[in-house]
Structures are given as C-alpha cells and as structure tokens.
Motif scaffolding. Structure first.
Motif, short mmCIF file in Angstrom:
data_model
loop_
_atom_site.label_atom_id
_atom_site.label_comp_id
_atom_site.label_asym_id
_atom_site.label_seq_id
_atom_site.Cartn_x
_atom_site.Cartn_y
_atom_site.Cartn_z
N GLU A 152 11.97 6.34 -1.63
CA GLU A 152 11.64 5.71 -2.91
C GLU A 152 10.30 6.24 -3.42
O GLU A 152 9.40 6.53 -2.63
N SER A 169 5.33 7.74 -2.40
CA SER A 169 6.69 7.98 -1.93
C SER A 169 6.81 7.71 -0.45
O SER A 169 6.00 8.21 0.34
N HIS A 228 7.26 5.43 -6.44
CA HIS A 228 6.75 4.46 -7.39
C HIS A 228 5.47 4.97 -8.03
O HIS A 228 4.69 5.68 -7.39
#
Length: 211
Positions: free
Chosen positions: A19, A15, A21
């Motif tokens: 965002e 992170s 992932h």
C-alpha cells in the motif's frame, strides 16, 4: 546553551505491505548558527539542504526506517554531510530501501549526541517498528523528546503493519516516554506537537479500545 529547534515539513509517500499513502513528515533540526543535528530528513533533499544552509552537520539521526523517513536520506547526506545513525533493529526495513548499504552508525539505547552544547539521548522505543528510537534533550526548551512515530498528538503511533506491535509500542510509551517529566514536549514525526502529560489519557483510551 544556544541550541534551538527548527522545523521543516515535507510531503511525499509512505509504502509498505503493498500500500502507498500520501504523508506529511516533520523534520527537526537542532543546533545553532554553526552546527546542527538533523532528525528524519524526509522526502525533499533540496529543502533540507536549504534549511541547513551550509552549517556543519554533526549527525543525521533516524527515528526508524520506514521509507517515508529514510527514502531521501542518502541524497540528503550527499548534499549536507554528516553520518547517518539508525538502530539496526530496523535492518529489515532499511534493506527494503537500501539493499546494498548500511547506515554509517548503528545506534543503541542510551547513546548520546551533542550539538551546540545540547545533548540528545537515544531511547529505544520499539513497537511502531523494531528499532524505533526517540531522542531526548533534557535541557532543550525545558525538555524535549523527538518521538518519531512512537507517540503522536492523540495517542500511540500506527501498529497495523508488518514488523509492528500494539502491545510493544504501548509498553515502550508507558515505560520509557511516560517516565519523562509530564511537561516534556513531544516533537512528532507527523502532525502537531504535544506533551508527555497530555498523551497519558489518550494512550489509556487506545488500550481500552484495543482490548
């Protein structure tokens, strides 16, 4: 020299910049049956503890301070021991995860670490992050560099996020990593390993595509 390389892959999240992932991370363990150095113990402290299997931990080395690489490092340390080492140029990233603490040892370019008769040398390679650091062992398996997220199988590490720079990472790769012998194995932070020589054309291509 009896040191060997052991590999563990763990999965979790990364992170930054709002965002998150899913990522798979490579953890590298260097040493013998008595002592080890652990590089980037990501995501799963229990799995790292099992892999270390009671051996003395000479050091926990971090290639950089993105949260996928350091998010479990305090828990790992509580389980296996060893001082946590980080280049403090990554202070801003470390403090996003651990605002009230610091690594045990703030490392600098050229620092060395010895385990099982093998020496690893810290190579400061900023770009992916300000403090990104690789660890080079000239006498391990014919020459190995633990490259973190600086150089991958396929080109430079990502630089599209805060505190990163494409120009800086390319300069680091070309001046530091490409100065190593071409057959030096690159043990990456994510994905398959590669060699220094194999990545010279991929970096040239990345520069061309970024210009």
């Amino acid at each position: 020299m009896n040191a060997r390389i052991e590999h563990l892959e763990t999965s979790g999240t990364f992170s930054l910049d709002g965002e998150t992932h899913q990522v798979d991370n490579n953890i590298w363990i260097v040493g013998d049956d008595q002592e080890v150095i652990v590089i980037d113990p990501a995501h799963d402290a229990e799995a790292v503890e099992k892999a270390v299997d009671g051996r003395r931990v000479a050091a926990i080395l971090l290639t950089h301070a993105h949260d996928d690489h350091i998010g479990q490092v305090k828990d790992v340390q509580a389980r296996i021991g060893g001082d946590i080492h980080l280049n403090w140029e990554d202070k801003v990233l470390w403090e996003q995860v651990y605002p009230d603490g610091e690594p045990d040892v703030k490392i600098s370019d050229g620092d060395t670490f010895t385990v099982a008769g093998t020496t690893l040398k810290a190579l400061h390679t900023p770009g992916h992050s300000p403090g990104s650091t690789c660890y080079y062992a000239a006498d391990l398996e014919g020459g190995v560099v633990f490259g973190g997220d600086t150089l991958f199988n396929g080109g430079p590490g990502a630089t599209g996020r805060s505190y990163s720079s494409f120009e800086t990472i390319v300069d680091s790769i070309r001046t530091v990593l490409f100065a190593l012998p071409e057959d030096t194995a690159v043990k990456t932070g994510h994905g398959p390993s590669t060699t220094v020589g194999a990545e010279k054309p991929t970096v040239d291509e990345a520069v061309k595509n970024n210009s």
